[in-house]
Design an enzyme around this catalytic site. Sequence first.
Site, PDB file in Angstrom:
ATOM      1  N   ASP A 105       0.834  -1.204   0.000  1.00 10.25           N
ATOM      2  CA  ASP A 105       0.000   0.000   0.000  1.00 10.25           C
ATOM      3  C   ASP A 105       0.870   1.257   0.000  1.00 10.25           C
ATOM      4  O   ASP A 105       2.019   1.235   0.455  1.00 10.25           O
ATOM      5  CB  ASP A 105      -0.869   0.058   1.268  1.00 10.25           C
ATOM      6  CG  ASP A 105      -1.776  -1.151   1.389  1.00 10.25           C
ATOM      7  OD1 ASP A 105      -2.156  -1.706   0.347  1.00 10.25           O
ATOM      8  OD2 ASP A 105      -2.091  -1.516   2.535  1.00 10.25           O
TER       9      ASP A 105
HETATM   10  N1  URA Z   1      -1.297  -6.037   3.883  1.00 10.76           N
HETATM   11  C1  URA Z   1      -1.732  -4.771   3.948  1.00 10.76           C
HETATM   12  O1  URA Z   1      -2.738  -4.473   4.601  1.00 10.76           O
HETATM   13  N2  URA Z   1      -1.036  -3.828   3.274  1.00 10.76           N
HETATM   14  C2  URA Z   1       0.064  -4.078   2.571  1.00 10.76           C
HETATM   15  O2  URA Z   1       0.645  -3.171   1.991  1.00 10.76           O
HETATM   16  C3  URA Z   1       0.513  -5.410   2.505  1.00 10.76           C
HETATM   17  C4  URA Z   1      -0.198  -6.372   3.171  1.00 10.76           C
END
Ligand code: URA
Length: 245
Positions: A105
């Site tokens: 993310d």
């Molecule tokens: N899980 C998440 O919530 N975000 C990420 O970036 C990777 C795994």
Amino acid sequence: MLERLQKVMAEFGVASRRKCEELITSGAVRVNGIAVTTLGFKVDKEKDLIEVGGTLLKPAEKKVYILLNKPVGYITSAKDQFGRPTVLDLVKEVHDRVFPVGRLDYDTEGLLILTNDGELTYRITHPKHQVNKTYTAVVTGIMDSRDITAFQEGLAVEDYVTAPAKLEILKTLKHSTVVNITIHEGRNRQVRKMCAAVGHPVKSLTRIRIGQIRLDGLERGTYRHLTEPEVQYLYSLGGEQNDQD
Ligand code: URA
């Protein structure tokens, strides 16, 4: 030798096998001048002329494997509709066209692999290979053994139940807990959703491991090339022996 079209496209560095399948079914691929939209189609990579979006494929000159420590504030794709910085901005000295293996993310930091090797991408990201990814999270509130059990048993998150996951409590602070979470699925914002599901929203999230490959002291915003044994190891994760611990 005849091989599946999407496998050959991935080898040529077009994208991951799954993305290549989408390209085929969307009608973007021609073999010897004829559009191919079926996934079972086989080609001879030595002889057949494969075009993607009108461009003739040539084998990638060499395979490149980058391990990046992604900072918060970069998106994991080649372009952003809002003009935000992308992880490719952090590897500008790499002149080969690489793409991220899976995604983190915008507000997650940590270990991200970038490569032009679509086959390796497929091995790491396909759910059937169950490659472990470990994250360190700081979560709101105090987690305890009930949360460990809930993670082990699987959590109802939106319209699915997560596969068993490992939750390890590293440190309990006054109003938050530092934990390591290991999952082998890779659904959208999965770790955040799992923590929220047990009433402990994530404050910060860092991926520290994929299988046995670790960040180990790589500074935030910097990268290094994977070593040959590391690449071999990652390839082995998609095979019979899946040595991740
Ligand atoms: N899980 C998440 O919530 N975000 C990420 O970036 C990777 C795994």
